[in-house]
Design an enzyme around this catalytic site. Structure first.
Site, PDB file in Angstrom:
ATOM      1  CB  CYS A  50     -21.412  24.539   3.513  1.00 29.81           C
ATOM      2  SG  CYS A  50     -22.142  24.218   5.121  1.00 29.81           S
TER       3      CYS A  50
HETATM    4  N1  LIG Z   1     -22.891  18.166   5.609  1.00 31.57           N
HETATM    5  C1  LIG Z   1     -22.358  19.271   5.082  1.00 31.57           C
HETATM    6  O1  LIG Z   1     -22.983  19.965   4.252  1.00 31.57           O
HETATM    7  C2  LIG Z   1     -20.979  19.684   5.472  1.00 31.57           C
HETATM    8  C3  LIG Z   1     -20.268  19.026   6.434  1.00 31.57           C
HETATM    9  N2  LIG Z   1     -18.993  19.420   6.751  1.00 31.57           N
HETATM   10  C4  LIG Z   1     -18.206  18.729   7.770  1.00 31.57           C
HETATM   11  O2  LIG Z   1     -17.785  17.462   7.262  1.00 31.57           O
HETATM   12  C5  LIG Z   1     -17.710  16.508   8.330  1.00 31.57           C
HETATM   13  C6  LIG Z   1     -18.620  15.338   7.993  1.00 31.57           C
HETATM   14  O3  LIG Z   1     -19.958  15.827   7.875  1.00 31.57           O
HETATM   15  P1  LIG Z   1     -21.180  14.920   7.395  1.00 31.57           P
HETATM   16  O4  LIG Z   1     -20.721  13.983   6.360  1.00 31.57           O
HETATM   17  O5  LIG Z   1     -22.281  15.854   7.101  1.00 31.57           O
HETATM   18  O6  LIG Z   1     -21.489  14.136   8.749  1.00 31.57           O
HETATM   19  P2  LIG Z   1     -22.289  12.754   8.962  1.00 31.57           P
HETATM   20  O7  LIG Z   1     -22.828  12.819  10.339  1.00 31.57           O
HETATM   21  O8  LIG Z   1     -23.234  12.539   7.843  1.00 31.57           O
HETATM   22  O9  LIG Z   1     -21.141  11.647   8.898  1.00 31.57           O
HETATM   23  C7  LIG Z   1     -20.161  11.523   9.903  1.00 31.57           C
HETATM   24  C8  LIG Z   1     -19.243  10.350   9.588  1.00 31.57           C
HETATM   25  O10 LIG Z   1     -18.270  10.224  10.616  1.00 31.57           O
HETATM   26  C9  LIG Z   1     -18.363   8.920  11.210  1.00 31.57           C
HETATM   27  N3  LIG Z   1     -18.081   9.101  12.650  1.00 31.57           N
HETATM   28  C10 LIG Z   1     -18.883   9.703  13.560  1.00 31.57           C
HETATM   29  N4  LIG Z   1     -18.283   9.703  14.770  1.00 31.57           N
HETATM   30  C11 LIG Z   1     -17.091   9.072  14.614  1.00 31.57           C
HETATM   31  C12 LIG Z   1     -16.031   8.736  15.495  1.00 31.57           C
HETATM   32  N5  LIG Z   1     -16.052   9.073  16.790  1.00 31.57           N
HETATM   33  N6  LIG Z   1     -14.954   8.088  14.992  1.00 31.57           N
HETATM   34  C13 LIG Z   1     -14.897   7.738  13.685  1.00 31.57           C
HETATM   35  N7  LIG Z   1     -15.885   8.018  12.808  1.00 31.57           N
HETATM   36  C14 LIG Z   1     -16.963   8.696  13.258  1.00 31.57           C
HETATM   37  C15 LIG Z   1     -19.762   8.452  10.925  1.00 31.57           C
HETATM   38  O11 LIG Z   1     -19.822   7.030  10.950  1.00 31.57           O
HETATM   39  P3  LIG Z   1     -21.233   6.213  11.232  1.00 31.57           P
HETATM   40  O12 LIG Z   1     -22.262   6.824  10.344  1.00 31.57           O
HETATM   41  O13 LIG Z   1     -20.880   4.815  10.843  1.00 31.57           O
HETATM   42  O14 LIG Z   1     -21.517   6.380  12.665  1.00 31.57           O
HETATM   43  C16 LIG Z   1     -19.973   9.017   9.518  1.00 31.57           C
HETATM   44  O15 LIG Z   1     -19.321   8.202   8.576  1.00 31.57           O
HETATM   45  C17 LIG Z   1     -18.143  17.242   9.598  1.00 31.57           C
HETATM   46  O16 LIG Z   1     -17.024  17.698  10.281  1.00 31.57           O
HETATM   47  C18 LIG Z   1     -18.972  18.387   9.046  1.00 31.57           C
HETATM   48  O17 LIG Z   1     -19.042  19.444   9.939  1.00 31.57           O
HETATM   49  C19 LIG Z   1     -18.396  20.439   6.065  1.00 31.57           C
HETATM   50  C20 LIG Z   1     -19.057  21.119   5.092  1.00 31.57           C
HETATM   51  C21 LIG Z   1     -20.428  20.840   4.760  1.00 31.57           C
HETATM   52  C1  LIG Z   2     -27.653  22.923   8.432  1.00 29.95           C
HETATM   53  C2  LIG Z   2     -26.508  22.781   9.411  1.00 29.95           C
HETATM   54  O1  LIG Z   2     -26.712  22.345  10.532  1.00 29.95           O
HETATM   55  N1  LIG Z   2     -25.312  23.138   8.986  1.00 29.95           N
HETATM   56  C3  LIG Z   2     -24.130  23.050   9.800  1.00 29.95           C
HETATM   57  C4  LIG Z   2     -22.933  23.549   9.024  1.00 29.95           C
HETATM   58  C5  LIG Z   2     -22.330  22.543   8.113  1.00 29.95           C
HETATM   59  C6  LIG Z   2     -20.850  22.781   7.940  1.00 29.95           C
HETATM   60  O2  LIG Z   2     -20.302  23.298   7.009  1.00 29.95           O
HETATM   61  O3  LIG Z   2     -20.240  22.485   9.040  1.00 29.95           O
HETATM   62  P1  LIG Z   2     -18.711  22.380   9.427  1.00 29.95           P
HETATM   63  O4  LIG Z   2     -18.188  23.682   9.829  1.00 29.95           O
HETATM   64  O5  LIG Z   2     -18.698  21.472  10.579  1.00 29.95           O
HETATM   65  O6  LIG Z   2     -17.992  21.818   8.301  1.00 29.95           O
HETATM   66  C7  LIG Z   2     -24.243  23.906  11.056  1.00 29.95           C
HETATM   67  O7  LIG Z   2     -24.885  24.944  11.019  1.00 29.95           O
HETATM   68  O8  LIG Z   2     -23.546  23.579  12.012  1.00 29.95           O
END
Ligand SMILES: NC(=O)C1=CN([C@@H]2O[C@H](COP(=O)(O)OP(=O)(O)OC[C@H]3O[C@@H](n4cnc5c(N)ncnc54)[C@H](OP(=O)(O)O)[C@@H]3O)[C@@H](O)[C@H]2O)C=CC1
Ligand SMILES: CC(=O)N[C@@H](CCC(=O)OP(=O)(O)O)C(=O)O
Length: 402
Positions: A206
């Protein structure tokens, strides 16, 4: 399903593509079914007609890995509006075995399969995958997926081309170097042509999305200096995912802000990789992220030095040229300030550029919704590109305001 079969199937059913936009012939015939139902019958039959029409239309079978997380559930929300992508598989870890509606009641109206553990997932009824899992675990899981699947990975696992740099910043050796070679970095507006040909797309982080979008066109046009780029960025708490962490308790986040990851945030190499490619020489940046007491939203305020003779109007004009045909990027009117509250829930990036008081310097501001353009929205935009579909399919959500 391969794209050619997919296109042919849609052509058979009477829709066709024209200048990148969909031309409507009988493709909405199932919508007519809805209209008939609504005129003639009860809410139940309307509901039945709607479900039937969804099943008829959704030709590409989608798996959402990590549907119980914030980005996974956001993909599900966006896909509810997509005419061709239908979810056939969803996974979770701790929440495996549960319905998505029980985990996220805002999605209870959707007719979806229950979530299963990745190890129990059957990919035989899947054409494309959104992988919304934590970095580190993602490489192993993607390595084990059937090779015919198109994949958009939202984690950081395939974003850095140099696997040694990955090891340095993520603290573990890369587990799938062969796949890393294949992965295409998916900043849609910047790498669209490569994304079109990709099987595996590494969706940008992000912060890197909100930072590269304003900077890349200016660096490519050689209008700003590659040294002394200073980035002050702010994120809503959903950026940290849904997992329970002490640092993200209400009491730790509310009524104040704080910076974190100063000089060592793992998005630094990703940002520098993208900017260095645009400059064709090494760029290093000062990047300081901050956590804000809001659920969604991200702002990057970027301080740059212009080359001698370049004005802020030149920067403005360059951004205008770069993004004038881009549906999801809006350069505001001169002097207007982008707000995160004006992109909430949408795939838009709003940006602008301002003169600094110090001669020769300029201030860029960009805002996105971290869960949409910063994650799931851009991921859907990328899969649309990979499938040869109009890029905005399923993404025509205006921001939610106030
Ligand atoms: N949040 C954001 O704004 C952004 C996030 N990202 C990236 O996207 C990815 C997902 O982020 P986000 O949705 O925020 O994370 P969450 O923590 O909200 O969700 C993680 C998901 O992965 C599952 N999970 C966790 N550990 C395992 C495992 N060992 N094996 C299989 N499934 C697993 C969880 O399942 P359960 O809940 O059932 O344990 C859940 O469904 C990350 O890599 C993050 O860095 C990228 C850009 C922006
Ligand atoms: C607020 C907050 O904690 N934000 C996350 C970034 C979210 C994201 O884009 O993480 P990925 O690179 O894993 O996709 C962080 O700073 O690590």
């Amino acid at each position: 399903m391969s794209l050619s079969i997919f296109s042919a199937a849609r052509l058979d059913s009477g829709c066709f593509w024209k200048k990148g936009k969909i031309a409507k012939s009988n493709m909405w015939s199932d919508k007519q079914l809805l209209v008939r139902a609504s005129v003639a019958s009860s809410p139940q039959s309307l509901r039945f007609a709607r479900k039937k029409s969804e099943k008829l239309q959704k030709d590409v079978r989608i798996a959402v890995l990590g549907a119980s997380g914030y980005t996974g559930s956001e993909i599900v929300r966006l896909l509810a509006n997509h005419p061709y992508f239908g979810i056939t598989l969803m996974t979770a870890d701790r929440k495996a075995g549960q319905s998505l509606g029980s985990v996220f009641p805002h999605l209870i109206t959707q007719d979806l399969p229950d979530m299963v553990a990745v190890k129990d997932a059957d990919f035989s009824e899947v054409d494309a995958v959104f992988c919304c899992l934590p970095h580190g675990t993602t490489q192993e899981i993607i390595k084990g997926l059937p090779k015919n699947l198109k994949i958009v990975d939202l984690s950081a696992d395939f974003r850095l081309r140099d696997i040694l740099e990955y090891e340095e910043w993520y603290g573990q050796p890369h587990q799938a170097p062969e796949l890393q070679k294949e992965a295409v970095y998916g900043l849609t507006e910047i790498s669209r042509e490569d994304i079109r040909r990709a099987r595996l797309v590494a969706n940008p982080g992000c912060y890197p999305t909100s930072i590269q979008l304003p900077l890349v066109p200016l660096i490519r046009a050689n209008l700003i200096q590659s040294k002394n780029i200073i980035i002050d960025a702010k994120s809503g708490v959903s950026g940290a995912g849904r997992g329970a962490k002490e640092a993200n308790l209400y009491t730790e986040i509310a009524e104040g802000i704080h910076s974190y990851g100063i000089t060592r945030h793992r998005h630094v190499p990703e940002i520098e990789q993208g900017l260095s490619e645009a400059a064709q020489s090494k760029i290093t940046v000062s990047f300081t992220p901050h956590l804000m007491p809001m659920s969604r939203g991200m702002q990057s305020t970027i301080f740059v030095e212009m080359h001698s003779g370049v004005t802020v109007d030149d920067l403005y004009e360059q951004l205008k040229i770069a993004y004038q045909d881009e549906e999801f990027i809006a350069l505001l009117g001169k002097g207007d300030v982008p707000h995160t509250r004006h992109v909430r829930g949408s795939n838009y990036c709003l940006m602008n550029v301002f003169p600094d008081r110090i001669p020769g310097r300029a201030i860029l501001i960009s805002v996105i919704d971290n869960l949409v353009k910063g994650a799931s929205g851009q991921a859907l935009q990328n899969l649309n590109v990979m499938m040869g579909l109009p890029e905005d399919m399923g993404l025509n959500y205006l921001p939610l305001f106030p």
